[in-house]
Write a protein that holds these residues in place. Structure first.
Motif, PDB file in Angstrom:
ATOM      1  N   LYS A 150      20.887   4.885 -27.443  1.00  0.00           N
ATOM      2  CA  LYS A 150      20.138   5.360 -28.608  1.00  0.00           C
ATOM      3  C   LYS A 150      18.686   5.636 -28.243  1.00  0.00           C
ATOM      4  O   LYS A 150      18.094   6.623 -28.691  1.00  0.00           O
ATOM      5  N   GLN A 151      18.127   4.768 -27.416  1.00  0.00           N
ATOM      6  CA  GLN A 151      16.737   4.976 -26.995  1.00  0.00           C
ATOM      7  C   GLN A 151      16.618   6.245 -26.157  1.00  0.00           C
ATOM      8  O   GLN A 151      15.659   7.008 -26.284  1.00  0.00           O
ATOM      9  N   ARG A 152      17.628   6.480 -25.310  1.00  0.00           N
ATOM     10  CA  ARG A 152      17.585   7.673 -24.458  1.00  0.00           C
ATOM     11  C   ARG A 152      17.814   8.954 -25.251  1.00  0.00           C
ATOM     12  O   ARG A 152      17.208   9.987 -24.954  1.00  0.00           O
ATOM     13  N   ILE A 153      18.673   8.905 -26.278  1.00  0.00           N
ATOM     14  CA  ILE A 153      18.846  10.117 -27.096  1.00  0.00           C
ATOM     15  C   ILE A 153      17.578  10.360 -27.918  1.00  0.00           C
ATOM     16  O   ILE A 153      17.197  11.513 -28.184  1.00  0.00           O
ATOM     17  N   GLY A 154      16.884   9.261 -28.285  1.00  0.00           N
ATOM     18  CA  GLY A 154      15.588   9.413 -28.951  1.00  0.00           C
ATOM     19  C   GLY A 154      14.576  10.089 -28.044  1.00  0.00           C
ATOM     20  O   GLY A 154      13.817  10.971 -28.471  1.00  0.00           O
ATOM     21  N   LEU A 155      14.568   9.706 -26.778  1.00  0.00           N
ATOM     22  CA  LEU A 155      13.708  10.371 -25.803  1.00  0.00           C
ATOM     23  C   LEU A 155      14.097  11.831 -25.653  1.00  0.00           C
ATOM     24  O   LEU A 155      13.241  12.710 -25.512  1.00  0.00           O
ATOM     25  N   GLY A 156      15.411  12.077 -25.707  1.00  0.00           N
ATOM     26  CA  GLY A 156      15.887  13.452 -25.615  1.00  0.00           C
ATOM     27  C   GLY A 156      15.344  14.310 -26.743  1.00  0.00           C
ATOM     28  O   GLY A 156      14.925  15.455 -26.532  1.00  0.00           O
ATOM     29  N   CYS A 157      15.333  13.757 -27.956  1.00  0.00           N
ATOM     30  CA  CYS A 157      14.768  14.482 -29.102  1.00  0.00           C
ATOM     31  C   CYS A 157      13.278  14.749 -28.886  1.00  0.00           C
ATOM     32  O   CYS A 157      12.773  15.822 -29.222  1.00  0.00           O
TER      33      CYS A 157
END
Length: 300
Positions: A137-144
């Protein structure tokens, strides 16, 4: 400069927030705000982003005043403790963020492929967000945050809720982005993160910036000398290097900014009939500096 602030202040009815912060952040550096929870770090980021209006002072980002709409297109932001729609897949989340950035659909699809590779989620993009681990979830947040390929990236406590493996994964992404030349503003209260990724660090306490500099500058330690036959001539000679040196018996502690001065210090001791038994740098830890700066109450 990517960011410049001049006595920037944001308070709420005269309380909280931050006071008189002046700083400048260069292109391509990782700049960290280090402080206890409640020190004013997140308020500072929100003010830079134009989410909050400053009480006084001024600031510039990418050469434009704070709040400039066009500048926001060049900025990425990962807020602390964000929540995304659990029913969306990772791909759908990224695609919708691309639409919010007003990117065209062809560019969004191309950029998503790049972003998934950067954040290490290739092969997981079709899973629902609710199926992701905390680290994912943290990495997909970074992706956004990096979907629009921003020049400047704000990360607010990006690793605080993660286990050691998750923290390493996020750190690796920060290193990748730094290698690409991105400028990163990192908010954290985790000392280990600051030491590992930062070019420069500012320590903030109760809304005020207490110290700022490179890790080398902040952790510059004193030199400890153990001298036999220590006499007044030796002490007076050593005061040329540090007028505020500390003497305790045969041990002398002095501040020396440049290691190239150490041979001169040794020579001045020997030339004045001293016996140099030991010369070493005092170990100086970021944790020690942080506690001295902000105090121990509430340090995590």
């Amino acid at each position: 400069m990517m960011i410049e602030t001049y006595n920037l202040t944001k308070q709420f009815n005269g309380k909280g927030g931050f006071i008189d912060i002046s700083l400048s952040i260069k292109e391509g550096e990782v700049f960290s705000f280090l402080g206890k929870n409640g020190a004013g770090k997140s308020t500072f980021i929100r003010t830079l982003l134009g989410i909050l209006y400053p009480t006084s002072g001024k600031g510039m980002m990418l050469g434009k005043p704070l709040g400039d709409v066009e500048t926001r297109r060049k900025i990425g932001y990962l807020p602390e403790l964000f929540q995304y729609h659990n029913w969306l897949s990772g791909y759908e989340l990224l695609f919708n963020h691309g639409l919010l950035y007003k990117m065209n659909k062809k560019d969004i699809k191309e950029r998503i492929e790049v972003v998934l590779d950067i954040v290490g989620l290739k092969g997981h993009e079709d899973k629902k967000i609710k199926e992701y681990s905390k680290g994912m979830k943290q990495r997909i947040g970074l992706g956004c945050a990096i979907l629009s390929d921003p020049l400047l990236l704000f990360l607010d406590e990006p690793t605080s809720a993660l286990d050691p493996l998750g923290r390493k994964q996020v750190r690796d992404i920060i290193f990748k982005l730094k290698h690409e030349g991105k400028t990163i503003f990192l908010n954290t209260h985790l000392l280990s993160e600051v030491e590992l990724v930062s070019d420069r660090v500012a320590i903030i306490d109760k809304g005020r910036m207490m110290k700022v500099g490179t890790m080398k500058e902040l952790l510059l330690s004193s030199v400890i000398l153990s001298i036999g036959n220590c006499n007044e001539r030796i002490i007076n000679e050593l005061k040329r290097f540090d007028s505020a040196l500390r003497v305790k018996g045969n041990e002398i502690e002095l501040s020396v900014e440049n290691d190239e001065l150490l041979p001169q210090i040794a020579a001045s001791i020997i030339e004045n009939d001293g016996l140099l038994y030991m010369m070493k740098r005092k170990e100086n830890l970021l944790e020690e500096l942080f506690i001295k700066t902000v105090g121990e109450d509430g340090v995590e």
